[in-house]
Design a protein around this motif. Structure first.
Motif, PDB file in Angstrom:
ATOM      1  N   GLY A   1      15.084 -28.080   7.779  1.00  0.00           N
ATOM      2  CA  GLY A   1      15.092 -26.703   7.290  1.00  0.00           C
ATOM      3  C   GLY A   1      15.817 -25.738   8.208  1.00  0.00           C
ATOM      4  O   GLY A   1      15.377 -24.609   8.414  1.00  0.00           O
ATOM      5  N   ILE A   2      16.934 -26.180   8.758  1.00  0.00           N
ATOM      6  CA  ILE A   2      17.714 -25.318   9.655  1.00  0.00           C
ATOM      7  C   ILE A   2      18.962 -24.860   8.929  1.00  0.00           C
ATOM      8  O   ILE A   2      19.611 -25.647   8.228  1.00  0.00           O
ATOM      9  CB  ILE A   2      18.132 -26.101  10.922  1.00  0.00           C
ATOM     10  N   GLU A   3      19.307 -23.609   9.094  1.00  0.00           N
ATOM     11  CA  GLU A   3      20.538 -23.084   8.500  1.00  0.00           C
ATOM     12  C   GLU A   3      21.540 -22.869   9.629  1.00  0.00           C
ATOM     13  O   GLU A   3      21.306 -22.052  10.519  1.00  0.00           O
ATOM     14  CB  GLU A   3      20.208 -21.761   7.799  1.00  0.00           C
ATOM     15  N   PRO A   4      22.665 -23.604   9.652  1.00  0.00           N
ATOM     16  CA  PRO A   4      23.642 -23.359  10.719  1.00  0.00           C
ATOM     17  C   PRO A   4      24.249 -21.968  10.592  1.00  0.00           C
ATOM     18  O   PRO A   4      24.286 -21.398   9.494  1.00  0.00           O
ATOM     19  CB  PRO A   4      24.695 -24.453  10.495  1.00  0.00           C
ATOM     20  N   THR A   5      24.733 -21.433  11.700  1.00  0.00           N
ATOM     21  CA  THR A   5      25.283 -20.071  11.673  1.00  0.00           C
ATOM     22  C   THR A   5      26.570 -20.042  10.849  1.00  0.00           C
ATOM     23  O   THR A   5      27.245 -21.062  10.723  1.00  0.00           O
ATOM     24  CB  THR A   5      25.603 -19.592  13.097  1.00  0.00           C
ATOM     25  N   PRO A   6      26.916 -18.868  10.274  1.00  0.00           N
ATOM     26  CA  PRO A   6      28.142 -18.792   9.466  1.00  0.00           C
ATOM     27  C   PRO A   6      29.386 -19.227  10.250  1.00  0.00           C
ATOM     28  O   PRO A   6      30.234 -19.933   9.730  1.00  0.00           O
ATOM     29  CB  PRO A   6      28.223 -17.317   9.082  1.00  0.00           C
ATOM     30  N   ARG A   7      29.464 -18.812  11.520  1.00  0.00           N
ATOM     31  CA  ARG A   7      30.641 -19.181  12.304  1.00  0.00           C
ATOM     32  C   ARG A   7      30.743 -20.697  12.439  1.00  0.00           C
ATOM     33  O   ARG A   7      31.835 -21.280  12.339  1.00  0.00           O
ATOM     34  CB  ARG A   7      30.580 -18.517  13.681  1.00  0.00           C
ATOM     35  N   ALA A   8      29.600 -21.352  12.662  1.00  0.00           N
ATOM     36  CA  ALA A   8      29.600 -22.807  12.803  1.00  0.00           C
ATOM     37  C   ALA A   8      30.097 -23.460  11.521  1.00  0.00           C
ATOM     38  O   ALA A   8      30.851 -24.430  11.562  1.00  0.00           O
ATOM     39  CB  ALA A   8      28.200 -23.304  13.118  1.00  0.00           C
ATOM     40  N   ARG A   9      29.706 -22.912  10.369  1.00  0.00           N
ATOM     41  CA  ARG A   9      30.109 -23.532   9.108  1.00  0.00           C
ATOM     42  C   ARG A   9      31.624 -23.457   8.933  1.00  0.00           C
ATOM     43  O   ARG A   9      32.247 -24.411   8.483  1.00  0.00           O
ATOM     44  CB  ARG A   9      29.395 -22.844   7.935  1.00  0.00           C
ATOM     45  N   PHE A  10      32.222 -22.319   9.332  1.00  0.00           N
ATOM     46  CA  PHE A  10      33.681 -22.201   9.203  1.00  0.00           C
ATOM     47  C   PHE A  10      34.389 -23.082  10.233  1.00  0.00           C
ATOM     48  O   PHE A  10      35.420 -23.680   9.932  1.00  0.00           O
ATOM     49  CB  PHE A  10      34.112 -20.732   9.341  1.00  0.00           C
ATOM     50  N   LEU A  11      33.838 -23.150  11.444  1.00  0.00           N
ATOM     51  CA  LEU A  11      34.473 -24.006  12.454  1.00  0.00           C
ATOM     52  C   LEU A  11      34.430 -25.468  12.023  1.00  0.00           C
ATOM     53  O   LEU A  11      35.368 -26.231  12.245  1.00  0.00           O
ATOM     54  CB  LEU A  11      33.774 -23.836  13.803  1.00  0.00           C
ATOM     55  N   ARG A  12      33.330 -25.860  11.362  1.00  0.00           N
ATOM     56  CA  ARG A  12      33.239 -27.237  10.870  1.00  0.00           C
ATOM     57  C   ARG A  12      34.331 -27.531   9.852  1.00  0.00           C
ATOM     58  O   ARG A  12      34.900 -28.621   9.833  1.00  0.00           O
ATOM     59  CB  ARG A  12      31.862 -27.472  10.234  1.00  0.00           C
ATOM     60  N   VAL A  13      34.634 -26.536   9.001  1.00  0.00           N
ATOM     61  CA  VAL A  13      35.717 -26.730   8.029  1.00  0.00           C
ATOM     62  C   VAL A  13      37.038 -26.937   8.762  1.00  0.00           C
ATOM     63  O   VAL A  13      37.820 -27.837   8.427  1.00  0.00           O
ATOM     64  CB  VAL A  13      35.808 -25.526   7.068  1.00  0.00           C
ATOM     65  N   ILE A  14      37.285 -26.128   9.800  1.00  0.00           N
ATOM     66  CA  ILE A  14      38.566 -26.224  10.506  1.00  0.00           C
ATOM     67  C   ILE A  14      38.734 -27.617  11.104  1.00  0.00           C
ATOM     68  O   ILE A  14      39.759 -28.277  10.911  1.00  0.00           O
ATOM     69  CB  ILE A  14      38.650 -25.136  11.606  1.00  0.00           C
ATOM     70  N   TRP A  15      37.685 -28.105  11.802  1.00  0.00           N
ATOM     71  CA  TRP A  15      37.824 -29.424  12.435  1.00  0.00           C
ATOM     72  C   TRP A  15      37.864 -30.538  11.383  1.00  0.00           C
ATOM     73  O   TRP A  15      38.578 -31.517  11.554  1.00  0.00           O
ATOM     74  CB  TRP A  15      36.725 -29.651  13.459  1.00  0.00           C
ATOM     75  N   SER A  16      37.099 -30.384  10.286  1.00  0.00           N
ATOM     76  CA  SER A  16      37.147 -31.398   9.217  1.00  0.00           C
ATOM     77  C   SER A  16      38.548 -31.521   8.665  1.00  0.00           C
ATOM     78  O   SER A  16      39.057 -32.622   8.461  1.00  0.00           O
ATOM     79  CB  SER A  16      36.260 -31.000   8.043  1.00  0.00           C
ATOM     80  N   GLU A  17      39.170 -30.381   8.410  1.00  0.00           N
ATOM     81  CA  GLU A  17      40.490 -30.429   7.790  1.00  0.00           C
ATOM     82  C   GLU A  17      41.550 -30.915   8.769  1.00  0.00           C
ATOM     83  O   GLU A  17      42.507 -31.554   8.373  1.00  0.00           O
ATOM     84  CB  GLU A  17      40.873 -29.056   7.219  1.00  0.00           C
TER      85      GLU A  17
END
Lengths: 149, 359
Positions: free
Chosen positions: B84-100
């Motif tokens: 039940g943890i919500e990652p921070t918005p910045r983390a979610r965008f950084l994850r997209v950058i590294w995924s791509e």
């Protein structure tokens, strides 16, 4: 030792051919080994050529852990290579089993199955480190080739 | 006369990894193909018994070096859901950058190996030269070229400052220029067309029936992409899955080539929208008893993690289903009927990742 043998020995020392075998690696070391062959790193400038046939190869690059199934393949590949030959183990897995050493199907490092001449550390090993390992292996190979003469 | 059985692999020049195929051939035509596995099997799911749930992040990153970031991302997203943890918005965008970034390097790698399988070695060298820029970005932002190790439960471990994002954008412009210069060769060259068009074709219904995923499925006309689920920050970015209709090797090549541009577009959007704030939330305690399924889109398709926790430090069960595992049954349908010389091309068109498949 005839003249032809000497000629072949000299040629093999200055342009050794290399065989890459992925033993059970996560691909990290494999893609770094392949990257060594491409324009940015380019090991071919040392006279090294990548081949697919163990019978043509002088240097065996092994990445990854040995497991119960591929140990025989590795041993057969090593047997098929003509003397003199050197083996380079690449990456933490190839050295000792790395992060997978306790996994159920893992035997351990490459040296559990065949003798290893050069160990390249890293997870994954950097292309520079792999090139360094190949250059060290070349020195060992020269020594072995001269000992045969 | 019964056909000849030709062993293909486990050590073969076209394969960077050990996969074994028993090809039954008559003259030069493949009659049937039986894949055999086990050369890369390590049994790492079992390591969940002796490594705790945080240490397992490092283990799942090494399921496969080519898509390691996305393996860790899927695992962390699964545990975050369970806890039940919500990652921070910045983390979610950084994850997209590294995924791509990972998708970019994986597709360039595949295009290079595919060119090599056709015998087009200069194209392989050129594509890998372009790919080195992505590896440089990975190294500069995460500290390692291949295994990035940026994911933690609750966010990411590293941050990008404005200087780095500007540099990433300028590098990506160079990458785009690099692969666009090769688009004519990859998509319109006579040699490439001759070797790939009509080879290993799968119809839409066949692809669905065989359970194909990712670019394999999209090349057969099915618009399926796990990123549409909107995990990480994909829900806030605009993109549409790349779909082709022919289902042959050429269509798969077109899909993956178009996805290079798509990934660059996604990174640009993510950098433009990158919110300020922390990169991770502090996580305390252990995952509660329960089970969860997490899915994400890897370069090769859908990756599925099943996690069962018992409230303790160690997980009860970790099960990973990787995209290549789903795509291999298609080989037994695509290979029969083609010429032996086309086997490497068709085999590589599924983008096989054996260390994923066997774990």
């Amino acid at each position: 030792m005839g003249l032809i043998d000497k000629l072949i020995s000299t040629a093999r020392r200055s342009s050794p051919w290399l065989l890459h075998f992925d033993c059970g690696s996560c691909n990290g070391c494999d893609i770094e080994t392949l990257a060594c062959l491409t324009p940015v790193y380019d090991v071919e400038r040392f006279g090294v050529v990548n081949v697919g046939n163990p019978k043509h190869a002088d240097i065996l690059l092994v990445t990854g852990t040995v497991n119960l199934r591929n140990r025989e393949v590795l041993a057969v590949l090593y047997e098929q290579m003509p003397e003199p030959k050197v083996v380079v183990a690449i990456g933490a897995c190839g050295l000792s089993g790395g992060i997978f050493r306790e996994a159920p199907n893992v035997v351990g490092g490459v040296d559990k199955v065949i003798p290893v001449d050069v160990y390249v550390p890293g997870c994954p090993a950097r292309p520079e480190a792999i090139i360094d390992g190949v250059v060290l292996a070349l020195e060992k190979f020269r020594g072995k080739a001269l000992a045969v003469l | 006369m019964a056909g000849t059985i030709l062993p293909f692999g486990p050590q073969h020049p076209v394969l960077p990894e050990p996969l074994h195929l028993n090809l039954q051939i008559e003259d030069e035509i493949v009659v049937s193909a039986t894949p055999a596995f086990g050369y890369v099997h390590r049994g790492l799911e079992k390591l969940a018994d002796i490594r705790d749930f945080r240490q397992m992040i490092q283990v799942v990153e090494r399921v496969c070096g080519i898509c390691s970031m996305i393996h860790a991302l899927t695992y962390c997203q699964g545990l975050e859901e369970l806890m039940g943890i919500e990652p921070t918005p910045r983390a979610r965008f950084l994850r997209v950058i590294w995924s791509e970034l990972h998708r970019l390097h994986s597709h360039l790698l595949w295009l290079g190996l595919f060119a090599d399988a056709m015998g087009f070695e200069s194209l392989f060298m050129q594509l890998w030269k372009v790919r080195e820029r992505i590896m440089d970005i990975n190294e500069a932002t995460a500290g390692n070229r291949v295994i990035l190790s940026v994911n933690v439960i609750g966010g990411v471990r590293r941050d990008l400052d404005s200087g780095q994002t500007a540099w990433i954008l300028s590098e990506l412009a160079e990458v785009e220029k690099g692969f666009s210069a090769m688009s004519r060769t990859i998509l319109h060259d006579y040699t490439v067309q001759k070797r790939t068009r009509g080879k290993g074709a799968l119809s839409r219904s066949q692809a669905m029936e065989l359970g194909c995923v990712g670019p394999m499925l999209r090349a057969s006309g099915v618009s399926q992409d796990m990123r549409l689920l909107g995990y990480a920050a994909y829900g806030e970015l605009e993109f549409a899955p790349v779909v082709e209709q022919d289902g042959d090797c050429y269509a798969r090549c077109r899909v993956r080539f178009a996805e290079l541009g798509q990934s660059i577009g996604l990174i640009r959007q993510a950098i433009a929208k990158l919110p300020a704030g922390d990169t991770s939330v502090p996580v305390k305690g252990r995952p509660p008893a329960g089970e969860v399924v997490a899915r994400a889109e890897q370069p090769r398709g859908e990756c599925l993690y099943y996690i069962k926790a018992n409230g303790g430090k160690f997980l009860d069960r970790l099960r990973i289903r990787t995209p290549t595992f789903a795509n291999i049954p298609a080989l037994t349908v695509m290979l029969p009927g083609i010429e032996l010389a086309d086997v490497p091309v068709v085999l590589l068109s599924i983008d096989p990742c054996i260390s994923c498949t066997e774990r």
